[in-house]
Design an enzyme around this catalytic site. Structure first.
Site, PDB file in Angstrom:
ATOM      1  CD  GLU A  48      54.972  22.350  75.933  1.00  0.00           C
ATOM      2  OE1 GLU A  48      55.756  23.036  76.612  1.00  0.00           O
ATOM      3  OE2 GLU A  48      54.421  22.799  74.919  1.00  0.00           O
ATOM      4  CG  HIS A  90      52.787  21.639  71.554  1.00  0.00           C
ATOM      5  ND1 HIS A  90      53.870  22.275  72.113  1.00  0.00           N
ATOM      6  CD2 HIS A  90      52.752  22.025  70.261  1.00  0.00           C
ATOM      7  CE1 HIS A  90      54.458  23.012  71.197  1.00  0.00           C
ATOM      8  NE2 HIS A  90      53.807  22.889  70.071  1.00  0.00           N
ATOM      9  CG  ASN A 128      56.303  26.710  71.155  1.00  0.00           C
ATOM     10  OD1 ASN A 128      57.411  26.204  71.016  1.00  0.00           O
ATOM     11  ND2 ASN A 128      55.267  26.356  70.418  1.00  0.00           N
TER      12      ASN A 128
HETATM   13  N1  LIG Z   1      56.149  23.631  62.783  1.00  0.00           N
HETATM   14  C1  LIG Z   1      56.434  23.348  64.043  1.00  0.00           C
HETATM   15  O1  LIG Z   1      57.625  23.320  64.418  1.00  0.00           O
HETATM   16  C2  LIG Z   1      55.334  23.025  65.027  1.00  0.00           C
HETATM   17  C3  LIG Z   1      55.675  22.395  66.222  1.00  0.00           C
HETATM   18  C4  LIG Z   1      54.657  22.003  67.096  1.00  0.00           C
HETATM   19  C5  LIG Z   1      53.329  22.321  66.792  1.00  0.00           C
HETATM   20  N2  LIG Z   1      53.026  22.977  65.626  1.00  0.00           N
HETATM   21  C6  LIG Z   1      51.611  23.239  65.364  1.00  0.00           C
HETATM   22  O2  LIG Z   1      51.137  22.223  64.493  1.00  0.00           O
HETATM   23  C7  LIG Z   1      50.102  22.749  63.658  1.00  0.00           C
HETATM   24  C8  LIG Z   1      50.482  22.504  62.193  1.00  0.00           C
HETATM   25  O3  LIG Z   1      51.676  23.248  61.897  1.00  0.00           O
HETATM   26  P1  LIG Z   1      52.640  22.837  60.697  1.00  0.00           P
HETATM   27  O4  LIG Z   1      53.907  23.568  60.906  1.00  0.00           O
HETATM   28  O5  LIG Z   1      52.669  21.374  60.561  1.00  0.00           O
HETATM   29  O6  LIG Z   1      51.857  23.492  59.454  1.00  0.00           O
HETATM   30  P2  LIG Z   1      52.028  23.188  57.897  1.00  0.00           P
HETATM   31  O7  LIG Z   1      51.626  24.412  57.194  1.00  0.00           O
HETATM   32  O8  LIG Z   1      53.345  22.589  57.616  1.00  0.00           O
HETATM   33  O9  LIG Z   1      50.927  22.020  57.638  1.00  0.00           O
HETATM   34  C9  LIG Z   1      49.539  22.206  57.754  1.00  0.00           C
HETATM   35  C10 LIG Z   1      48.831  21.163  56.884  1.00  0.00           C
HETATM   36  O10 LIG Z   1      47.439  21.234  57.132  1.00  0.00           O
HETATM   37  C11 LIG Z   1      46.752  21.009  55.916  1.00  0.00           C
HETATM   38  N3  LIG Z   1      45.390  21.528  55.999  1.00  0.00           N
HETATM   39  C12 LIG Z   1      44.974  22.812  55.918  1.00  0.00           C
HETATM   40  N4  LIG Z   1      43.628  22.861  56.029  1.00  0.00           N
HETATM   41  C13 LIG Z   1      43.189  21.597  56.208  1.00  0.00           C
HETATM   42  C14 LIG Z   1      41.903  21.003  56.376  1.00  0.00           C
HETATM   43  N5  LIG Z   1      40.803  21.759  56.380  1.00  0.00           N
HETATM   44  N6  LIG Z   1      41.825  19.676  56.513  1.00  0.00           N
HETATM   45  C15 LIG Z   1      42.925  18.920  56.506  1.00  0.00           C
HETATM   46  N7  LIG Z   1      44.172  19.414  56.337  1.00  0.00           N
HETATM   47  C16 LIG Z   1      44.305  20.745  56.202  1.00  0.00           C
HETATM   48  C17 LIG Z   1      47.622  21.723  54.893  1.00  0.00           C
HETATM   49  O11 LIG Z   1      47.378  21.212  53.586  1.00  0.00           O
HETATM   50  C18 LIG Z   1      49.039  21.400  55.407  1.00  0.00           C
HETATM   51  O12 LIG Z   1      49.551  20.246  54.815  1.00  0.00           O
HETATM   52  C19 LIG Z   1      49.943  24.201  64.007  1.00  0.00           C
HETATM   53  O13 LIG Z   1      48.923  24.341  64.942  1.00  0.00           O
HETATM   54  C20 LIG Z   1      51.296  24.537  64.648  1.00  0.00           C
HETATM   55  O14 LIG Z   1      51.227  25.602  65.540  1.00  0.00           O
HETATM   56  C21 LIG Z   1      54.002  23.305  64.732  1.00  0.00           C
END
Ligand SMILES: NC(=O)c1ccc[n+]([C@@H]2O[C@H](COP(=O)([O-])OP(=O)(O)OC[C@H]3O[C@@H](n4cnc5c(N)ncnc54)[C@H](O)[C@@H]3O)[C@@H](O)[C@H]2O)c1
Length: 596
Positions: A154, A142, A192
């Site tokens: 993490e 994470h 979180n």
């Molecule tokens: N945003 C944050 O601050 C944060 C921090 C740590 C962890 N996360 C975790 O990271 C993960 C992603 O979050 P995010 O904020 O980057 O989301 P986001 O919506 O910004 O990005 C997700 C991406 O995944 C792509 N995607 C969707 N389906 C797909 C597939 N089948 N194959 C390949 N790509 C695909 C989408 O096109 C998009 O670009 C989540 O699990 C979230 O909980 C987010």
């Protein structure tokens, strides 16, 4: 010997994925970066290019290194491109079924020894792992947002993750220059679990019009030294992602109401207001993906305009009290050019306060922050008195006496008799309802809270508390005075904890509960908040500084007023206070300070 990761795959190049690609490529590791479609791939490529160009412009990355970094990244649509990588990190949207489908597919595509990792923030790594035939090689890695900047990772092991895989991933984190904390699979992990209740609470305050977005954010930045306010952080995280994280934490984490997403969040997500990535969330941005906030219809008017809003002219200020806060407040007003009448309960006390103010001003001179002439002028503006009668002609009174309602009410009743009409009467209480004090006078419209932070000469924030009887002119006056003092005044309603304490202490209390549940250690929890969220101090460091007794008292007040079950003080906090472990002041709190 630790496994060698020469090629890694990243699935999903959104907010997190693009940053994770950058982290690996910067550290000399080849990356296969995968998206669902060509347009999404292009967006990911553009995000990576934008981030590395900014690093070059800031002088943090050489242009040649940027080019080499890009050469290490191979972009592709579809998971088949991941057939020969050593590790995959998945960063697709926070939906269990989607992640499970992707892991089943990865299991089919990747070599048998490949480690499969998820960047999930709140979903069960265990549930994701069972979609594969190799749950022992599935782990949570994470990262924090922005991934290239935040030091923390993490590492989440499930009950079946093999110890070798954990050790290999820990070694990899070290190679990436990250600090890892390894923990078990629990909703929200460390950071979180402590962060999202606070963020949701801040959204609730905004939704209830308790304070403006600017004031909520300024309060937490200036009052707690956080790198960003909670609403700006929600915009950075992405409101859709934040919604899913809260929703999952609510369902997985014991249905704590504080994690039930505030209704406004769902509405904003449905309306396409996702934060920075869509160009609009709580704030409006220059364009999609830009960090630059531009003014919109909710942007407050400049201070001068607010002053024109009916703020009264203030030249002479009375300060009542002789403690730490009163002393600091006298100094602040005198330095800002106000005439100050200090009233204490006797000339002996006045002499002490006078000495303390002199000492503090002298320190300013020694540190080169104040000239001797300015010091003398400031001291010359203060008159010392032991009777409230000398407040007959002041324009503003700031009360900073003992935190007891009966004492404050009696004082305000006297001020009501002595002060001229139109004076703004302010209390610095940090926990009592301002309206109780206001109703001890016949002029509740002129009564506000002015909650200074300790030490008053240093802390840049003042909470301006308006009750349901406070007039707009009195609020505008208080805000204008804060600006004249060189401080930021944030306006909020008259509720326990105002903005800062109401948002801060439940988070501290949650950290104690996490420690009590033996989920992690005080050191790792402090690390997680400092390195994952950029907090200046971890919760246990801060509790020891503030004092455990003070913290417990504030938490109790919040619990009594808001009746939120999640605010109930952590039993461990109560026990430490009972045992006399109050923090640095008793040389022992969560940590032993006797040797420092
Ligand atoms: N945003 C944050 O601050 C944060 C921090 C740590 C962890 N996360 C975790 O990271 C993960 C992603 O979050 P995010 O904020 O980057 O989301 P986001 O919506 O910004 O990005 C997700 C991406 O995944 C792509 N995607 C969707 N389906 C797909 C597939 N089948 N194959 C390949 N790509 C695909 C989408 O096109 C998009 O670009 C989540 O699990 C979230 O909980 C987010």
């Amino acid at each position: 010997m630790a496994r060698d990761f020469s090629t890694v795959g990243v699935v999903g190049l959104g907010t997190m994925g693009a940053g994770i690609v950058e982290v690996f490529a910067r550290n000399g590791i080849d990356v296969v970066a995968v998206e669902i479609s060509e347009p999404a791939l292009e967006r990911g490529r553009a995000t990576l290019a934008g981030s590395t160009d900014r690093a070059v412009a800031k002088g943090k990355l050489a242009a040649a290194d940027r080019d080499a970094l890009h050469e290490r990244v191979h972009f592709a649509v579809g998971l088949d491109a991941l057939h020969s990588v050593d590790l995959v990190i998945e960063a697709v949207p926070e939906h269990l079924d989607l992640k499970q489908r992707i892991f089943a597919e990865l299991d089919r595509v990747c070599r048998p020894e490949t480690i499969l990792a998820t960047n999930t923030s709140s979903l069960s790594v265990t549930e994701i792992s069972v979609a594969t035939s190799r749950p022992n090689q599935v782990i949570g890695i994470h990262f924090f947002n922005p991934a290239p900047v935040m030091k923390l990772v993490e590492v989440v092991r499930t009950v079946v993750t093999s110890p070798e895989v954990v050790a290999d991933v820990e070694a990899l984190c070290a190679r990436l220059g990250k600090v890892d904390v390894t923990i078990n699979d629990r909703a929200g992990f460390i950071a979180n679990a402590l962060l999202f209740g606070y963020l949701n609470h801040a959204v609730g305050m905004f939704e209830a019009h308790y304070a403006t977005r600017e004031d909520i954010d300024a309060a937490m930045k200036l009052g707690c030294g956080l790198p960003m306010g909670p609403l700006a952080l929600m915009d950075l995280i992405g409101l859709d992602t934040a919604y899913e994280i809260l929703d999952t934490m609510y369902r997985r984490g014991g249905r704590d109401r504080r994690h039930a997403p505030v209704p406004l969040l769902k509405q904003m997500v449905t309306a396409g207001l996702l934060g920075r990535k869509s160009g609009r969330g709580f704030y409006t941005y220059e364009r999609s993906g830009s960090p630059v906030v531009v003014p919109d219809e909710a942007t407050p008017l400049a201070t001068e305009a607010a002053v024109a809003d009916g703020a009264r002219a203030i030249t002479k200020v009375g300060v009542v009290g002789s403690g730490t806060m009163a002393t600091g407040i006298i100094e602040v007003f005198a330095k800002a050019g106000y005439e100050v009448v200090s009233v204490t309960r006797g000339m002996e006390k006045s002499a002490k306060v006078c000495e303390a103010v002199k000492t503090s001003l002298n320190k300013g001179v020694v540190r080169g922050k104040l000239t001797e002439a300015d010091r003398d002028a400031a001291l010359g503006r203060i008159s010392w008195s032991a009777t409230l009668d000398h407040l007959a002609d002041v324009d503003l009174v700031v009360e900073a006496v003992v935190e007891e309602l009966s004492v404050k009410k009696a004082l305000f009743a006297s001020l009501d008799e002595i002060c001229k009409p139109g004076v703004v009467l302010a209390t610095t209480t940090s926990s009592l309802p301002v309206i109780d004090v206001a109703m001890a006078t016949h002029r509740p419209a002129d009564v506000v809270g002015l909650h200074f932070f300790n030490p008053a000469p240093v802390m840049p924030l003042v909470e301006v508390v308006r009750t349901i009887r406070t007039s707009p002119e009195a609020t505008a006056t208080a805000r204008a005075v804060c600006a004249a003092l060189g401080k930021t005044g944030v306006v909020c309603g008259d509720r326990s904890g105002f903005i800062v304490n109401a948002l801060l202490f439940p988070y501290l209390n949650d950290a104690v509960k996490m420690l009590e549940a033996s989920y992690s250690t005080a050191d790792d929890i402090d690390h997680a908040m400092k390195l994952g969220c950029g907090y200046p101090m971890g919760p246990f460091e801060l509790l020891d500084v503030v004092g455990l007794d003070v913290s417990l008292a504030i938490q109790r007040e919040l619990y009594l007023e808001l009746r939120e079950p999640g605010f109930a003080p952590a039993p461990l906090l109560e026990h430490l206070v009972t045992a006399g472990y109050l923090g640095r002041k008793t040389r022992r709190g969560f940590r032993d300070h006797s040797h420092r």
